[in-house]
Scaffold this active site. Structure first.
Site, PDB file in Angstrom:
ATOM      1  N   ASP A 258       0.790  -1.235   0.000  1.00  0.00           N
ATOM      2  CA  ASP A 258       0.000   0.000   0.000  1.00  0.00           C
ATOM      3  C   ASP A 258       0.818   1.279   0.000  1.00  0.00           C
ATOM      4  O   ASP A 258       0.335   2.332   0.385  1.00  0.00           O
ATOM      5  CB  ASP A 258      -0.895  -0.007   1.249  1.00  0.00           C
ATOM      6  CG  ASP A 258      -0.088  -0.186   2.531  1.00  0.00           C
ATOM      7  OD1 ASP A 258       1.130   0.064   2.509  1.00  0.00           O
ATOM      8  OD2 ASP A 258      -0.686  -0.582   3.551  1.00  0.00           O
TER       9      ASP A 258
ATOM     10  N   GLU B  99      -0.088  -9.008  -1.325  1.00  0.00           N
ATOM     11  CA  GLU B  99      -0.740  -8.417  -0.145  1.00  0.00           C
ATOM     12  C   GLU B  99      -1.954  -7.565  -0.574  1.00  0.00           C
ATOM     13  O   GLU B  99      -2.127  -6.415  -0.150  1.00  0.00           O
ATOM     14  CB  GLU B  99       0.224  -7.606   0.719  1.00  0.00           C
ATOM     15  CG  GLU B  99      -0.247  -7.442   2.150  1.00  0.00           C
ATOM     16  CD  GLU B  99       0.718  -6.654   3.045  1.00  0.00           C
ATOM     17  OE1 GLU B  99       0.646  -5.418   3.041  1.00  0.00           O
ATOM     18  OE2 GLU B  99       1.517  -7.286   3.750  1.00  0.00           O
TER      19      GLU B  99
ATOM     20  N   GLU C 148      -2.207   5.200   2.656  1.00  0.00           N
ATOM     21  CA  GLU C 148      -2.118   3.780   2.308  1.00  0.00           C
ATOM     22  C   GLU C 148      -3.462   3.165   1.904  1.00  0.00           C
ATOM     23  O   GLU C 148      -3.520   2.323   1.007  1.00  0.00           O
ATOM     24  CB  GLU C 148      -1.507   2.979   3.472  1.00  0.00           C
ATOM     25  CG  GLU C 148      -0.019   3.242   3.701  1.00  0.00           C
ATOM     26  CD  GLU C 148       0.278   4.497   4.495  1.00  0.00           C
ATOM     27  OE1 GLU C 148      -0.670   5.161   4.972  1.00  0.00           O
ATOM     28  OE2 GLU C 148       1.463   4.848   4.653  1.00  0.00           O
TER      29      GLU C 148
ATOM     30  N   HIS D 287       5.629   5.660  13.126  1.00  0.00           N
ATOM     31  CA  HIS D 287       6.080   6.483  11.995  1.00  0.00           C
ATOM     32  C   HIS D 287       4.955   6.974  11.083  1.00  0.00           C
ATOM     33  O   HIS D 287       5.198   7.758  10.174  1.00  0.00           O
ATOM     34  CB  HIS D 287       7.056   5.685  11.122  1.00  0.00           C
ATOM     35  CG  HIS D 287       6.340   4.624  10.298  1.00  0.00           C
ATOM     36  ND1 HIS D 287       6.040   3.389  10.806  1.00  0.00           N
ATOM     37  CD2 HIS D 287       5.847   4.644   9.044  1.00  0.00           C
ATOM     38  CE1 HIS D 287       5.414   2.683   9.886  1.00  0.00           C
ATOM     39  NE2 HIS D 287       5.267   3.415   8.809  1.00  0.00           N
TER      40      HIS D 287
ATOM     41  N   ARG E 135       2.138   8.607   8.823  1.00  0.00           N
ATOM     42  CA  ARG E 135       1.898  10.028   8.498  1.00  0.00           C
ATOM     43  C   ARG E 135       0.764  10.626   9.325  1.00  0.00           C
ATOM     44  O   ARG E 135       0.847  11.746   9.798  1.00  0.00           O
ATOM     45  CB  ARG E 135       1.590  10.176   7.001  1.00  0.00           C
ATOM     46  CG  ARG E 135       2.818  10.460   6.152  1.00  0.00           C
ATOM     47  CD  ARG E 135       2.428  10.627   4.682  1.00  0.00           C
ATOM     48  NE  ARG E 135       3.475  11.257   3.898  1.00  0.00           N
ATOM     49  CZ  ARG E 135       4.607  10.681   3.505  1.00  0.00           C
ATOM     50  NH1 ARG E 135       4.871   9.441   3.870  1.00  0.00           N
ATOM     51  NH2 ARG E 135       5.493  11.336   2.765  1.00  0.00           N
TER      52      ARG E 135
ATOM     53  N   HIS F 117      12.537   5.617  13.213  1.00  0.00           N
ATOM     54  CA  HIS F 117      12.429   5.763  11.748  1.00  0.00           C
ATOM     55  C   HIS F 117      13.212   6.993  11.296  1.00  0.00           C
ATOM     56  O   HIS F 117      13.304   7.985  12.028  1.00  0.00           O
ATOM     57  CB  HIS F 117      10.932   5.917  11.429  1.00  0.00           C
ATOM     58  CG  HIS F 117      10.569   5.790   9.981  1.00  0.00           C
ATOM     59  ND1 HIS F 117      10.908   6.739   9.043  1.00  0.00           N
ATOM     60  CD2 HIS F 117       9.859   4.854   9.304  1.00  0.00           C
ATOM     61  CE1 HIS F 117      10.433   6.376   7.858  1.00  0.00           C
ATOM     62  NE2 HIS F 117       9.787   5.236   7.992  1.00  0.00           N
TER      63      HIS F 117
END
Ligand code: UD1
Ligand code: UDP
Length: 371
Positions: free
Chosen positions: A95, A117, A131, A207, A209, A240
């Site tokens: 994604d 996936e 995503e 991490h 967004r 990250h």
């Protein structure tokens, strides 16, 4: 059959390298790997761990990059690679913006796309962002669907996608064949110095967004409070490389003795850390699939999940991004042995470690190479 595999971030690489290694064993398949380089150091770590060499690297990463520049640079870079290689099929994963842009670039050249996936959904196009939309659009474009679970297949059926869906398990479980060892020695010095038998080690990552800003501050404040209260436990947080993540995490969590802020570790260290942790607190997608395999409870630092299978199995709990709630839920698992034991059992809704072989068998069958 010529297959071009395209990926660009750490989690895609961790889940695609096992597939590349199986594809490369088949002489009847010409398998080429194109990295977009959406990630740089974190992608290199994975390629080295699996000893996979790429045929192309578009090397697009920019500091604090935007979704638009990722999309346009992937599409521009891939146009030439696709014209040159003319693959029969392009495989993308999951994604990320790499996945969606690569699928679209292949579609523009009328090359069928296989989505590894496929079929994960939260139902909210803004969470996770971007995503959920990336995977919806990638599934619209794709011709072949490698769905990790039956639930993922059902999600696709609900959207009117009914052909060429194969339930294979998740290739992330395949990755453990290459990474996990009982007598493993950590390359990261801090991880190597920890006595995992005498301490509760809580692995933390965040991490996403949509968590940047206030939600991530809340998460860090909850960890700070827990670390201050549970001085004998270690909170190990590989941070990250996104500067927007680092600004917040280092501001709130630096200089607390039992919070170990470390650089991103390679996947060998990470999987072996999971195997030795007490529990996991994360907003990561991949960790929600990996930790249950080791019977480690996971508190998901998000308001939703596209991976409800392990929640239903009882090993994963979605706790949101409110500081007080995160603190209380973690405290319960640290203090209450019964609550911990209820969650700490190994479940494997994501496969048996042979997803890559299944994907390759389907590809061969689709091409009429094997019946
Ligand atoms: C991306 C994916 C996300 C996935 C995550 C895995 C998108 C939009 N997001 O998010 O779905 O969960 O990867 O980690 O596709 N950076 C480095 N070195 C690296 C990697 C990143 O310096 O090796 C820094 C750069 O400044 C970069 C920033 O991190 O601009 C953000 O990277 P980006 O790929 O845009 O977003 P992620 O949050 O990593
Ligand atoms: N991971 C790693 N090193 C780290 C942190 C995570 O190798 O320092 C691995 C982790 O085991 C999992 C994957 O990276 O396989 C998850 O990546 P990430 O959380 O960045 O992305 P997501 O899965 O949320 O898309």
């Amino acid at each position: 059959m010529k297959i071009l595999i395209v990926f660009g971030t750490r989690p895609e690489a961790i889940k695609m390298c096992p597939l590349v290694l199986v594809l490369k064993k088949h002489k009847e398949i010409d398998c080429k790997v194109c990295l977009t380089g959406q990630h740089r150091e974190m992608l290199d770590q994975v390629m080295k761990a699996f000893e996979v060499e790429a045929d192309y690297n578009l090397d697009i990463m920019k500091n604090r990059q935007t979704l638009t520049t990722i999309t346009t640079s992937v599409m521009e870079g891939l146009e030439t690679v696709l014209e040159q290689e003319k693959p029969d099929i392009v495989l993308v994963h999951g994604d990320t913006t790499t996945s969606y842009a690569a699928a679209l670039a292949a579609f523009y050249q009328k090359i069928p796309v296989g989505h590894v996936e496929a079929g994960l959904r939260t139902g909210d196009i803004y969470s996770p962002f971007p995503e959920e939309m990336n995977r919806l659009l990638t599934d619209r474009i794709s011709t072949y669907y490698f769905a990790p679970t039956e639930l993922n297949r059902q999600n696709l059926l609900k959207e009117g996608i009914s052909n060429n869906i194969f339930v294979t398990g998740n290739t992330v479980i395949d990755a453990f064949h290459y990474t996990v060892k009982d007598d493993y020695v950590f390359s990261n010095e801090i991880l190597d110095s920890i006595n995992y038998r005498s301490r509760k080690v809580i692995t933390v990552t965040a991490h996403r967004r949509e968590n940047l800003g206030r939600p991530l501050e809340n998460i860090c404040n909850a960890i700070k409070r827990l670390a201050t209260e549970y001085k004998d436990s270690y909170f190990v947080y590989p941070v990250h490389l996104n500067p927007a993540v680092r600004d917040t995490v280092f501001t709130i969590l630096s200089e607390i003795d039992n919070v170990k802020l470390i650089e991103p570790v390679d996947v060998l260290d990470m999987h072996n850390l999971l195997a030795r942790s007490y529990m996991v607190m994360t907003d990561s997608g991949g960790l929600q699939e990996e930790a249950p395999h080791f019977g480690k409870p996971v508190l998901v630092l998000r308001t939703e999940t596209e991976r409800p299978e392990a929640v239903e199995a009882g090993t994963v709990k979605v706790v949101g991004v409110d500081s007080e709630t995160i603190y209380k839920e973690a405290k319960k698992l640290i203090d209450d042995t019964n609550a911990y034991q209820k969650m700490a059992h190994a479940v494997n809704p994501y496969g048996d470690g042979h997803a890559s072989e299944r994907i390759v068998q389907e590809l061969l069958r689709l091409e009429g190479i094997e019946k």
